[in-house]
Design a protein around this motif. Structure first.
Motif, PDB file in Angstrom:
ATOM      1  N   THR A   1      13.966  54.534 -42.426  1.00  0.00           N
ATOM      2  CA  THR A   1      13.285  53.423 -43.104  1.00  0.00           C
ATOM      3  C   THR A   1      13.438  52.171 -42.263  1.00  0.00           C
ATOM      4  O   THR A   1      14.206  52.151 -41.300  1.00  0.00           O
ATOM      5  N   PRO A   2      12.703  51.084 -42.578  1.00  0.00           N
ATOM      6  CA  PRO A   2      12.849  49.832 -41.817  1.00  0.00           C
ATOM      7  C   PRO A   2      14.268  49.291 -41.821  1.00  0.00           C
ATOM      8  O   PRO A   2      14.639  48.510 -40.933  1.00  0.00           O
ATOM      9  N   THR A   3      15.100  49.700 -42.779  1.00  0.00           N
ATOM     10  CA  THR A   3      16.490  49.224 -42.812  1.00  0.00           C
ATOM     11  C   THR A   3      17.436  50.163 -42.052  1.00  0.00           C
ATOM     12  O   THR A   3      18.639  49.927 -42.006  1.00  0.00           O
TER      13      THR A   3
ATOM     14  N   ARG B   1      23.470  48.244 -32.846  1.00  0.00           N
ATOM     15  CA  ARG B   1      24.153  48.126 -34.137  1.00  0.00           C
ATOM     16  C   ARG B   1      23.215  47.855 -35.301  1.00  0.00           C
ATOM     17  O   ARG B   1      23.648  47.608 -36.410  1.00  0.00           O
ATOM     18  N   SER B   2      21.902  47.888 -35.036  1.00  0.00           N
ATOM     19  CA  SER B   2      20.959  47.605 -36.120  1.00  0.00           C
ATOM     20  C   SER B   2      19.646  48.320 -35.845  1.00  0.00           C
ATOM     21  O   SER B   2      19.396  48.781 -34.733  1.00  0.00           O
ATOM     22  N   MET B   3      18.810  48.376 -36.886  1.00  0.00           N
ATOM     23  CA  MET B   3      17.511  49.016 -36.735  1.00  0.00           C
ATOM     24  C   MET B   3      16.653  48.249 -35.739  1.00  0.00           C
ATOM     25  O   MET B   3      15.887  48.833 -34.980  1.00  0.00           O
TER      26      MET B   3
ATOM     27  N   GLY C   1       5.115  52.832 -37.084  1.00  0.00           N
ATOM     28  CA  GLY C   1       4.067  51.843 -37.345  1.00  0.00           C
ATOM     29  C   GLY C   1       4.254  51.118 -38.658  1.00  0.00           C
ATOM     30  O   GLY C   1       3.485  50.200 -38.957  1.00  0.00           O
ATOM     31  N   LEU C   2       5.237  51.490 -39.451  1.00  0.00           N
ATOM     32  CA  LEU C   2       5.476  50.848 -40.751  1.00  0.00           C
ATOM     33  C   LEU C   2       6.830  50.156 -40.792  1.00  0.00           C
ATOM     34  O   LEU C   2       7.345  49.819 -41.856  1.00  0.00           O
ATOM     35  N   GLY C   3       7.426  49.994 -39.631  1.00  0.00           N
ATOM     36  CA  GLY C   3       8.750  49.365 -39.563  1.00  0.00           C
ATOM     37  C   GLY C   3       9.869  50.372 -39.447  1.00  0.00           C
ATOM     38  O   GLY C   3      10.998  50.006 -39.141  1.00  0.00           O
TER      39      GLY C   3
END
Length: 321
Positions: free
Chosen positions: A6-8, A45-47, A78-80
Motif C-alpha cells: 500500500t502507499p504506507t 526506512r520508508s515507502m 501507479g496508485l502510490g
C-alpha cells in the motif's frame, strides 16, 4: 514470491510461497520494512525511499530467524503503492532445504527451477563420481592384494615379503625372520602327483597361519619354501619353541585321497637385532645360511644364524625336497 504494498508500505497481498516461509504469522497487514531489512541500497526506512529506488535490485533478509536472504525488484503500481517481486538468488538451495519447498512453489517460468535442476544434476553426478571412485579404489586394493598374494595357499608372496622387510628395516623395527624349507616334498610330488603336492602346501600354509600373530607375516616364496616375519619378536627361546612346534606339526602324516603324505621341515632363523642400516638381502642371506646348516645337520631341525656360518655355508644354498 511477490508482495503488493500500500502507499504506507503495508503488505496488501503476498504470493503463496512467501507466506509458506512464515506459516505461523499472517503477512498481510504487516509493514514491509518491519518484516524485511533492506541492506542494499542502505538506509531505506520508508515507502518513499523504497519508491525512489524503483527498478533497482534490492538485497534484503527477514528480520526474525531464520534470516533468509532474498533478492527483489520494486515496481510502482501507479496508485502510490508498489509490487515487489522476490527470489532466493544463490541461496535457493538452502531455502528449499530449510522450508521444504518443491517445484510447485515456483512459477513455471522462474529460473529457480532451472537452477534446482542443475543442482540436482550436479548432486547426482557427484554421487555417481563417488560411487565410481569407491569401485575404482576397491578394484585397486583388490589388484594390489592379488599382486602380493600366493594364489595356491593364500599366503603372501616374495614380492610382499620384500616390501614388508624393507619397511621394517627402514623404520628400524626389530623382527625375526624364519625361513622354512620342506623336506621330502619332492617325493610326495613324484609318488602321489602334483595335486597331492598342492594339498600339502595348503596344509603347511594353515599351520603357519596358526603360528603367526596379527602383525606377523607368513609367505610362500618358492615351490616349497616359506618365510615368516615376526614383528617385535627377538626372544630366542620363544622362537625356538615356535620352530620346534612347526616342525613337529609338519611331521604328522597328512591324509590325501586314502594315502598318506609324509614330509618334514627345516628352519633357519635370523634376528634384526636393532640393525638400522642393514641391506634387505643380508637378512635373507643369513636366514638361508642358517637353513643350510639345519639341512646339513640332518633336516627336521632349526638353527639360528651366527657369524660362524658365513664361511661354512659360503657358496652353498639349501637343497629342496
Amino acid at each position: 514470491m511477490h508482495v503488493c504494498l500500500t502507499p504506507t508500505g503495508d503488505i496488501a497481498q503476498t504470493g503463496p510461497t512467501l507466506q509458506k516461509l512464515r506459516p505461523k504469522i499472517g503477512l498481510v497487514g504487516l509493514n514491509f520494512l518491519d518484516l524485511f531489512e533492506v541492506y542494499r541500497p542502505r538506509l531505506l526506512r520508508s515507502m518513499v525511499e523504497l519508491l525512489a529506488v524503483e527498478g533497482s535490485k534490492l538485497h534484503l533478509r527477514f528480520r526474525d530467524p531464520p534470516h533468509t536472504t532474498l533478492k527483489g525488484v520494486l515496481v510502482p503500481d501507479g496508485l502510490g503503492g508498489a509490487v515487489v517481486n522476490l527470489s532466493f538468488g544463490i541461496s535457493v538451495v538452502d531455502a528449499v532445504r530449510d522450508y521444504d519447498l518443491s517445484g510447485s512453489d515456483f512459477a513455471a517460468t522462474d529460473l529457480t527451477i532451472e537452477m534446482l535442476y542443475l543442482v540436482e544434476a550436479k548432486s547426482a553426478a557427484m554421487e555417481a563420481s563417488r560411487t565410481l571412485n569407491k569401485r575404482l579404489q576397491g578394484a585397486r586394493i583388490a589388484a594390489e592384494e592379488q599382486a602380493f598374494t600366493d594364489t595356491l595357499t593364500g599366503l603372501k608372496n616374495r614380492r610382499a615379503t620384500d616390501h614388508i622387510l624393507e619397511r621394517l628395516a627402514r623404520r628400524g623395527r626389530d623382527f625375526a625372520l624364519m625361513h622354512l624349507d620342506l623336506d621330502f616334498f619332492k617325493e610326495v610330488n613324484d609318488s602321489l602327483g602334483h595335486a597331492a603336492g598342492d594339498y600339502v602346501l595348503q596344509q603347511v600354509a594353515r599351520i603357519l597361519v596358526g603360528e603367526t600373530r596379527k602383525d606377523d607375516t607368513a609367505a610362500r616364496v618358492g615351490g616349497d619354501e616359506f618365510l615368516m616375519i615376526f614383528v617385535g619378536l627377538s626372544d630366542r627361546q620363544r622362537l625356538s619353541n615356535m620352530a620346534e612346534r612347526i616342525i613337529a606339526r609338519l611331521e604328522r602324516s597328512m591324509p590325501y585321497e586314502g594315502q598318506w603324505c609324509q614330509i618334514s621341515g627345516s628352519i633357519g632363523i635370523t634376528l634384526s637385532n636393532g640393525r638400522r642400516d642393514a641391506v634387505l638381502a643380508n637378512f635373507m642371506h643369513e636366514a638361508d645360511q642358517a637353513l643350510y646348516v639345519a639341512k646339513r645337520g640332518g633336516r627336521a631341525q632349526h638353527r639360528f644364524y651366527d657369524a660362524t656360518m658365513a664361511q661354512t655355508a659360503e657358496g652353498n644354498a639349501p637343497g629342496t625336497g
